[in-house]
Design an enzyme around this catalytic site. Structure first.
Site, PDB file in Angstrom:
ATOM      1  N   TRP A 358       0.829  -1.214   0.000  1.00  0.00           N
ATOM      2  CA  TRP A 358       0.000   0.000   0.000  1.00  0.00           C
ATOM      3  C   TRP A 358       0.862   1.262   0.000  1.00  0.00           C
ATOM      4  CZ3 TRP A 358      -0.780   3.417   4.415  1.00  0.00           C
ATOM      5  CH2 TRP A 358      -0.036   3.059   5.543  1.00  0.00           C
ATOM      6  N   ASP A 359       2.148   1.113   0.218  1.00  0.00           N
ATOM      7  CA  ASP A 359       3.084   2.242   0.191  1.00  0.00           C
ATOM      8  C   ASP A 359       2.947   3.045  -1.106  1.00  0.00           C
ATOM      9  OD1 ASP A 359       3.826   0.259   1.990  1.00  0.00           O
ATOM     10  OD2 ASP A 359       5.958   0.636   1.794  1.00  0.00           O
ATOM     11  N   GLU A 489       1.883  -1.457  13.274  1.00  0.00           N
ATOM     12  CA  GLU A 489       1.878  -2.923  13.368  1.00  0.00           C
ATOM     13  C   GLU A 489       2.326  -3.430  14.738  1.00  0.00           C
ATOM     14  OE1 GLU A 489       2.686  -3.723   8.617  1.00  0.00           O
ATOM     15  OE2 GLU A 489       4.373  -3.743  10.021  1.00  0.00           O
ATOM     16  N   LYS A 601       4.814   2.000  16.055  1.00  0.00           N
ATOM     17  CA  LYS A 601       5.840   1.757  15.043  1.00  0.00           C
ATOM     18  C   LYS A 601       5.850   2.867  13.998  1.00  0.00           C
ATOM     19  CE  LYS A 601       7.235  -1.686  11.568  1.00  0.00           C
ATOM     20  NZ  LYS A 601       6.800  -2.866  10.804  1.00  0.00           N
ATOM     21  N   GLN A 602       4.663   3.273  13.602  1.00  0.00           N
ATOM     22  CA  GLN A 602       4.542   4.336  12.612  1.00  0.00           C
ATOM     23  C   GLN A 602       3.228   5.069  12.825  1.00  0.00           C
ATOM     24  OE1 GLN A 602       4.216   1.512   9.131  1.00  0.00           O
ATOM     25  NE2 GLN A 602       2.852   3.099   8.384  1.00  0.00           N
TER      26      GLN A 602
END
Length: 767
Positions: A358-359, A489, A601-602
């Site tokens: 999906w990046d 995640e 994580k992000q």
């Protein structure tokens, strides 16, 4: 490994001095690509030390059987691997009777330079062999943008303290195996090995997928830059072919081999024509000649940089980093082939299978829209449209019906091939990015035709999925989405991840909005789509109910949306309280401990606020940034860029600059201790966003191109260009002024800090 061994330079990535500890990292950092193929920066000559040999061809993959400890219904049968292709760069070099191997000789004056401005790799060094012979070696290598099936090497050896025989043994090795093979399989079958005068070809076929590839090489030689003919001996083996050339060379004379090599493949030619096509491409390169082909390479890169370059004055590290990111993005994907896409590692390694994530939709689309023709970005969208039927099949495997589409987390051909439960089945937010990319493209380019031609079918499939995936909570009287993993995640199998719920609602609302538009303005397309998808009015009403009654976890006391249900039950210890010895936590902690922690994580909530910034006021954005950023460990390459953009939005420029350096130098400085595995290509688009959307403040909501330029204290100035709806705009920002240059023949309307400005054709405006 010395993390900071890359020498700062505006246009070059430079390594000085040979250190065996840095070899695999440098193989990633100095990688080459031309959109059709790519390769790690492996040495041409033999190297017996630690190395990760890697050459890759766009679109060629192998369905490696899934390897899991406990099989679950719905698991993909395979994990798609980008194939480590036959190696054509190899040249064994023998001095007298001793083979050159930098792992077994004294190396001095070692220098490696990736010339980003002109698109080639240089390497030079002096070596003293065990025999006492001393030589100087100079190498130039590039993958041609002009003939994208060809790469070229100029390899020169100069004896420094002797007269003697030098042997070059160029070869093709088709026996390469993937480092990430699940079962140590060899993925290729050798079909044919053909030799000719100073040229050779190996025809290989991939097992299972049946791709055919012809790998070729063609050689020429010179002594002191004067072409010389040489006789050869041929050694043909089961999976390789090598030619041996010898010449007596006097002290200080230069002996050069020119090696042209590359691939033709069956996505572009019938298999029976591959060998001929390979021979023809190499012959064309030889006729043009190495020097002329290199000049064409320089001109091609000059054209790319004309629009893509970002110039930063006053910050050498920042300048080098942004150009490195832009360079690698252009090496990976150029938009010429809608069958190809952008893997997280591009052509630089095998981690993540080299597949599409999906990046692309979330981070890469804006870069390609703004720096290239809109058709390049459109091809990325068409790639997903072409995989719609596979997305419907993916959803059906998980129990969804009636045309609901779930786009894969990881894919090569549209079929899901990721095998971690919490990713494959739960990280469903990726579906939303498919629609967001359509919205982003239409809103930026003004090309609405994409929606009736392609996009609406995708939007219907995705909306059907969200409708079926949500369920009504009778206790809340709201629709909830249970058992998911958000972009962060480090929290798996959670209920009501805010980002997932928000993008699901938005997808449905956006689909319904465009269905209404098609009814009124594109009646024939609407009727065609209705018939094709069997869409009924009752179904649309049921979608709307889900969107209107979607549940969002919210904390009244803090006035913030929660990551998900139960987030406040965690031990809310911020990252600054973590000992450095325990970082990165993904390498130091158990997975159980990570999942119970509050660490992010992000960007997750902040990812949604970044996408839908125009839905929130500045106070809300600031409140969420200030709450969640302290819990974020940025152990995803996709995290720092979003934080940089939002930090600039709320005028935290020092924080924005910190995050910019982190995203832009992620690989150059190896923040996450993993660059040896390959580069983080897709997050490099986020680095571009950090400058253009972050410091430049560029937004494009509601058909309005807006800027709110700011500048880090360390920078003297910065500038960038964008292509916008057929025009080219250059923005130059200093500490006391900001100037906009219209390089097109039509006026462009923009908004700067809320004020409308019309920049005349071929004119400028100083703000």
């Amino acid at each position: 490994m010395n993390k900071n061994y890359i020498v700062p330079n505006e246009w070059n990535i430079i390594e000085e001095g040979f250190d065996a500890e840095n070899v695999t990292s440098s193989e990633s950092i100095f990688s080459l690509g031309n959109g059709a193929m790519g390769q790690r920066a492996n040495f041409e000559e033999k190297y017996s030390g630690d190395t990760f040999q890697g050459s890759y061809i766009g679109g060629i993959y192998y369905p490696d059987k899934t390897r899991v400890g406990w099989w679950k219904n719905g698991y993909p049968e395979y994990f798609a691997k980008v194939l480590n292709a036959p190696n054509w760069i190899g040249i064994r070099v023998i001095i007298g009777q001793t083979e050159l191997d930098l792992n077994h000789c004294k190396v001095t004056d070692f220098k490696r330079v990736l010339n980003m401005k002109e698109g080639f790799l240089q390497r030079s060094f002096k070596a003293e062999l065990s025999s006492g012979d001393q030589i100087k070696v100079e190498v130039i290598r590039f993958l041609s943008l002009d003939i994208n099936e060809v790469g070229a090497i100029k390899y020169t050896v100069t004896p420094l303290n002797f007269d003697g025989e030098i042997t070059f043994i160029p070869y093709i090795d088709a026996g390469i195996v993937n480092e990430d093979s699940n079962y140590d399989e060899f993925f290729w079958e050798i079909e044919n090995i053909r030799e000719g005068k100073d040229e050779a070809f190996i025809l290989s076929k991939t097992l299972k997928t049946g791709f055919y590839v012809s790998t070729g090489m063609k050689m020429a030689f010179s002594l002191n830059d004067i072409e010389i003919p040489l006789e050869s001996e041929i050694q043909k083996e089961e999976k390789s072919i090598a030619y041996t050339y010898k010449s007596f060379v006097k002290k200080n004379d230069s002996f050069t081999i020119y090696k042209f090599g590359g691939y033709t493949q069956s996505m572009n030619y019938p298999k029976e024509e591959l060998l001929f096509a390979s021979q023809k491409a190499l012959q064309k390169a030889v006729i043009i000649g190495f020097d002329n082909l290199l000049e064409k390479q320089k001109l091609a890169w000059e054209k790319i940089w004309d629009t893509a370059d970002i110039v930063i004055e006053g910050d050498l590290l920042g300048q080098q980093a942004i150009r490195f990111n832009i360079f690698q993005l252009n090496q990976t994907y150029n938009g010429e082939d809608a069958r190809l896409n952008i893997g997280p590692k591009g052509f630089t390694g095998e981690k993540y299978g080299g597949s599409t994530y999906w990046d692309t939709e979330a981070y890469c689309i804006p870069f390609y829209m703004s720096t290239k023709h809109k058709e390049v970005a459109k091809n990325l969208l068409v790639y997903r449209y072409n995989h719609l039927q596979k997305a419907i099949e993916n959803a059906a495997k998980l129990g969804f019906s009636d045309g609901a589409a779930l786009y894969p987390m990881v894919t090569m051909n549209g079929e899901e091939c990721h095998n971690e439960w919490e990713i494959t089945f739960e990280e469903i937010h990726r579906n939303g990015s498919m629609i967001y990319a359509i919205y982003n493209y239409v809103n930026y380019t003004g090309d609405y035709s994409y929606i009736p031609e392609y996009g609406m079918e995708v939007m219907i499939g995705v909306s059907r999925f969200w409708h079926q995936r949500a369920n009504l909570s009778t206790e809340k009287n709201k629709y909830v989405i249970l058992g998911v993993t958000g972009p962060n995640e480090y929290e798996n199998n959670v209920n009501n991840n805010w980002y997932t719920n928000y993008i699901a609602k938005w997808c449905i609302d956006y689909t319904i909005e465009n269905i209404d538009k098609l009814k009124k303005e594109f009646k024939s397309d609407f009727d065609r789509i209705l018939a094709k998808t069997n869409l009924k009015e009752e179904e649309i009403k049921s979608w709307k109910e889900v969107a209107d009654k979607m549940y969002f976890p919210y904390d009244e006391k803090r006035e913030i949306y929660l990551q998900q249900d139960g987030f406040l039950d965690k031990h809310l210890l911020t990252v600054d309280k973590l000992p450095k010895s325990e970082r990165p936590i993904n390498q130091k902690w158990s997975w159980d401990r990570i999942l119970r922690s509050p660490y992010i994580k992000q960007a997750d909530v902040l990812q949604g606020i970044y996408f839908f910034e125009n839905h929130f006021d500045l106070d809300t954005i600031e409140k969420h940034f200030n709450y969640y950023e302290p819990f974020t460990v940025h152990e995803s390459s996709l995290s720092p860029c979003v934080h940089s953009i939002l930090a600039a939005k709320i005028n935290r420029i020092e924080k924005a600059y910190e995050m910019y350096l982190r995203t832009s130098r992620l690989d150059l400085d190896d923040y996450n201790h993993e660059v040896h595995e390959g580069l983080h290509i897709t997050s490099m688009a986020g680095t571009w966003l950090s400058v253009v959307q972050g410091f430049g403040g560029m937004r494009n909501f509601d058909n309005q191109l807006c800027f709110d330029p700011q500048i880090p204290e360390k920078w003297t100035s910065y500038s960038f260009k964008i292509n916008y709806r057929g025009g080219t705009l250059k923005i130059q920002k200093g500490h006391k002024s900001c100037e906009f240059f219209n390089e097109s023949d039509q006026p462009i309307d923009i908004y700067v800090s809320g004020q409308k400005i019309t920049i005349p054709a071929s004119g400028s405006a100083n703000v």
